[in-house]
Motif scaffolding. Structure first.
Motif, PDB file in Angstrom:
ATOM      1  N   ASP A  27      11.432  -1.046   6.937  1.00  0.00           N
ATOM      2  CA  ASP A  27      11.028  -0.996   5.525  1.00  0.00           C
ATOM      3  C   ASP A  27       9.908  -1.992   5.238  1.00  0.00           C
ATOM      4  O   ASP A  27       8.973  -1.704   4.481  1.00  0.00           O
ATOM      5  N   LYS A  31       6.073  -1.448   3.682  1.00  0.00           N
ATOM      6  CA  LYS A  31       5.563  -2.162   2.503  1.00  0.00           C
ATOM      7  C   LYS A  31       4.309  -2.970   2.833  1.00  0.00           C
ATOM      8  O   LYS A  31       3.412  -3.120   2.001  1.00  0.00           O
ATOM      9  N   GLU A 584      14.760   8.060  -4.698  1.00  0.00           N
ATOM     10  CA  GLU A 584      14.866   6.830  -3.921  1.00  0.00           C
ATOM     11  C   GLU A 584      13.474   6.277  -3.670  1.00  0.00           C
ATOM     12  O   GLU A 584      12.537   7.030  -3.337  1.00  0.00           O
ATOM     13  N   ASP A 585      13.328   4.947  -3.833  1.00  0.00           N
ATOM     14  CA  ASP A 585      12.038   4.278  -3.586  1.00  0.00           C
ATOM     15  C   ASP A 585      10.895   4.942  -4.356  1.00  0.00           C
ATOM     16  O   ASP A 585       9.810   5.193  -3.806  1.00  0.00           O
TER      17      ASP A 585
END
Length: 642
Positions: A27, A31, A584-585
């Motif tokens: 993750d 990012k 989600e996200d």
């Protein structure tokens, strides 16, 4: 015994902690990505990670990566490589077909990265051939494709795994010393702690198996200890299940059957976590061995029978071993008729495998590989001579390169201008689509108000008047004997009631009150229930929808879902419809799947409903993916960022 159990428990806890760190690292890579290519590769790594545990998550990341290909052959090949991995183990023919599509793109590119992916895709393709009992094809592919491409890529880690694979094939045919030769060859490539990777652990696991078959338990324990140390260092735990399998085998030899069963259970949890069928198969086989050695033949036979009955099947040699063991167990239990039946089945399978002179074929292929190694040494000497000549020419080439650089800079500016123009055009198309959708929604609201305030009220008044006339003339009709007039009025009243109900339903669909009063999730559920019938079952699953708060997004999304469900009910003749909506996200994922008659997406004419659907998805800046074949149902997948 308690000490060993606590050690295994602690080891399992370490695995789960590091597993959590692995997803956090992936993750973070996404990012921290500063370029499109970095983001593309991070999304594919996440897709590969989730493909072992949650296919919906894996597909979500795969679809997010697809738009970032931008027509580049290398990225197209990489995307197809991961897409093939998504189907690996679930739809093997499709997986192999996609690997070959990826190969077509990689063949165009002469870089180390391209050769690394070519080596990996051929390895996966060959592994699927091996699952069909074709060891020869796997060995042939490893020697002709995997090892040469790994050498060209300069990736010693890959080369280590392919030497291990060759050793594993010799092991499968009881050429144990030959197998060990290749395992040691693989391990010798490790020159520093940084090179101690998952492929080294894979070599250790296979080396353990070989020593185990040679009954060299001291060597087995040495290798198992190295495996445990390395496993604790690695972030990925995909090979941890095999460590527990080997741990159990040692404990069975030491007659510690309860501890062996605990190790097997720990391994099975990890195999389930990563969705590793073959590792679970191996652990279940060891479970049967533990029961057998403990004298519990009934339990042992049950475990082996379940393995043989598994519809995913096993390779022929494994089946032959298990059939022979079950025959022996039946005999020890006094079931001689069953023992004879299993022995006959073992004989038939043994005869079919005996027809293959595989050792000779392996010897021929290995000789070819040895010859290729010598040719590579000669080529290396020739390359050194060529390098000396290259230095002499490099001065002349430098001037040409400067000229090429100037041309490239001018060309890159031109391409950038074209790309910016294209982006502006795409944004204009999105703005136009949004304006059309907003205009359509305003018109829907106006029609809903007009229906509610005007036509529904008038028809309701008309119904009330008809009911009053029917009551006023009820006595008179009885006196005149014209009861059929009263019956006609009752029919008219009933029809007016149906008209009012349909008008109200239409008004609600034009401006959904459920969405306004009860929220997005309830609005979808209400529509599913409304469209469901005795001939069509609709299942709805939601996740994270409470994070949606913007009605400007909820209403278009609801319209999209309504259009998909309506199409499935009216046009697909579906008996089952699955609706999944998740957030989600900051991404919305919509999937509607049916078991209807399906269609060819490339041939179907775009009707009004499909055009509206595509316009709504474009207006949200989303992506629509249609997967359908005639006679096999349809799958619509929509992703958009919110």
């Amino acid at each position: 015994m308690i000490r060993n159990y606590l050690l295994m428990l602690c080891f399992s806890l370490v695995h789960f902690i590091i597993w959590g760190q692995e997803i956090e690292q992936l993750d973070k890579s996404l990012k921290d990505a500063t370029t499109e290519e970095q983001r593309f590769k991070a999304l594919l790594e996440l897709s590969d990670y989730w493909s072992y545990q949650d296919t919906l998550q894996a597909k979500k990341y795969l679809l997010q990566a697809k738009p970032l290909i931008r027509g580049k052959d290398l990225l197209q090949g990489i995307y197809l490589f991961y897409e093939a991995g998504f189907y690996y183990g679930n739809n093997n023919p499709k997986s192999q077909a996609i690997y070959m599509q990826a190969e077509k793109y990689f063949k165009k590119i002469d870089t180390k990265e391209s050769y690394r992916y070519r080596a990996k895709l051929w390895h996966n393709y060959g592994a699927l051939e091996q699952q069909k009992d074709d060891d020869k094809a796997f060995l042939d592919i490893t020697i002709k494709h995997c090892i040469p491409y790994a050498l060209k890529s300069g990736d010693s880690d890959l080369l280590m795994s392919y030497f291990t694979d060759v050793g594993m094939l010799f092991y499968n045919h009881k050429e144990y010393e030959k197998a060990l030769e290749y395992y040691f060859k693989a391990i010798s490539l490790v020159k520093s702690p940084e090179q101690e990777t998952e492929n080294l652990l894979w070599a250790y696991h296979n080396m353990f198996d070989t020593y185990y078959m040679q009954n060299k338990l001291d060597k087995c324990k040495e290798v198992l200890e190295k495996s445990e140390i390395l496993l604790n260092k690695l972030p990925s735990k995909k090979l941890a299940a095999l460590f527990y399998k080997n741990k159990a085998r040692i404990l069975i030899k030491e007659k510690k059957f309860d501890e062996a069963q605990q190790a097997i259970s720990a391994g099975m949890k990890l195999a389930d976590q990563y969705n590793l069928y073959w590792d679970k198969f191996a652990l279940k086989y060891e479970k049967a061995q533990a029961y057998k050695e403990a004298g519990d033949m009934v339990s042992a036979k049950k475990e082996l029978s379940e393995l043989l009955a598994d519809p995913r099947g096993t390779m022929s040699k494994s089946r032959m071993v298990m059939i022979n063991e079950i025959a022996g167990m039946e005999a020890s239990l006094g079931n001689f008729e069953q023992a004879y039946r299993w022995t006959r089945e073992y004989k038939v399978l043994s005869d079919s495998l005996g027809a293959l002179d595989f050792k000779k074929q392996m010897a021929v292929l290995e000789t070819k590989y040895r010859t290729a190694e010598k040719e590579q040494a000669i080529n290396l000497l020739e390359s050194r001579n060529l390098l000396n000549r290259t230095f002499m020419i490099s001065g002349l080439v430098l001037a040409g390169l400067i000229g090429l650089w100037i041309w490239y800079a001018l060309n890159a500016r031109k391409k950038r201008t074209i790309q910016e123009t294209l982006l502006l055009k795409q944004q204009r198309e999105i703005d136009v689509a949004k304006a059309l959708i907003e205009g359509e929604e305003q018109e829907r609201k106006r029609l809903a108000r007009d229906l509610h305030d005007g036509l529904i009220g008038q028809v309701t008044g008309l119904k009330m008047n008809v009911e009053r006339i029917a009551r006023d003339h009820q006595g008179k009709h009885h006196q005149d004997g014209h009861t059929h007039h009263q019956m006609d009025l009752a029919v008219v009243t009933e029809q007016l009631g149906a008209v009012i109900l349909e008008l109200r339903q239409t008004a609600h669909n034009l401006e959904p009150i459920v969405l306004k009063n009860d929220g997005f999730e309830e609005a979808i559920r209400h529509f599913c229930q409304q469209m469901e019938s005795t001939s069509t079952k609709i299942n709805f699953y939601a996740r994270g929808l409470e994070s949606l708060k913007d009605s400007n997004i909820e209403l278009p999304l609801l319209r999209i879902i309504q259009e998909l469900i309506t199409n499935a009910v009216k046009h697909a003749d579906a008996s089952k419809i699955l609706v999944q909506v998740g957030v989600e996200d900051n991404f919305v994922l919509i999937e509607v799947e049916d078991d209807g008659k399906g269609f060819d997406p490339n041939q179907i004419r775009r009707n009004m409903g499909l055009h509206n659907l595509e316009d709504r998805v474009i207006a949200l800046g989303g992506k629509l993916n249609i997967d359908s074949q005639i006679g096999e149902g349809s799958n619509f997948m929509i992703t958009c960022q919110i």
